[in-house]
Write a protein that holds these residues in place. Sequence first.
Motif: not given
Length: 62
Positions: A5-21
């Motif tokens: 999966x993409x980093x942006x997908x994970x960031x949306x799923x875990x509710x963290x900023x893209x840069x953090x993920x």
Amino acid sequence: MCHGVTISYVSRQVHLPYKTVERIYYDLAEQEINKVESSPDVLVLMKLLCAKDMFMKPLLQT
């Protein structure tokens, strides 16, 4: 969680900023690379590839 999966997908799923993920992803990836690079099998393979490269260069230059 990032496999396939993409980093942006994970960031949306875990509710963290893209840069953090992204930072976490690259930190974990670097750790995995370091594990693989220090593996005895990989070191042997790297030595064989270097030896092959040293052998092939003069042949390719003719």
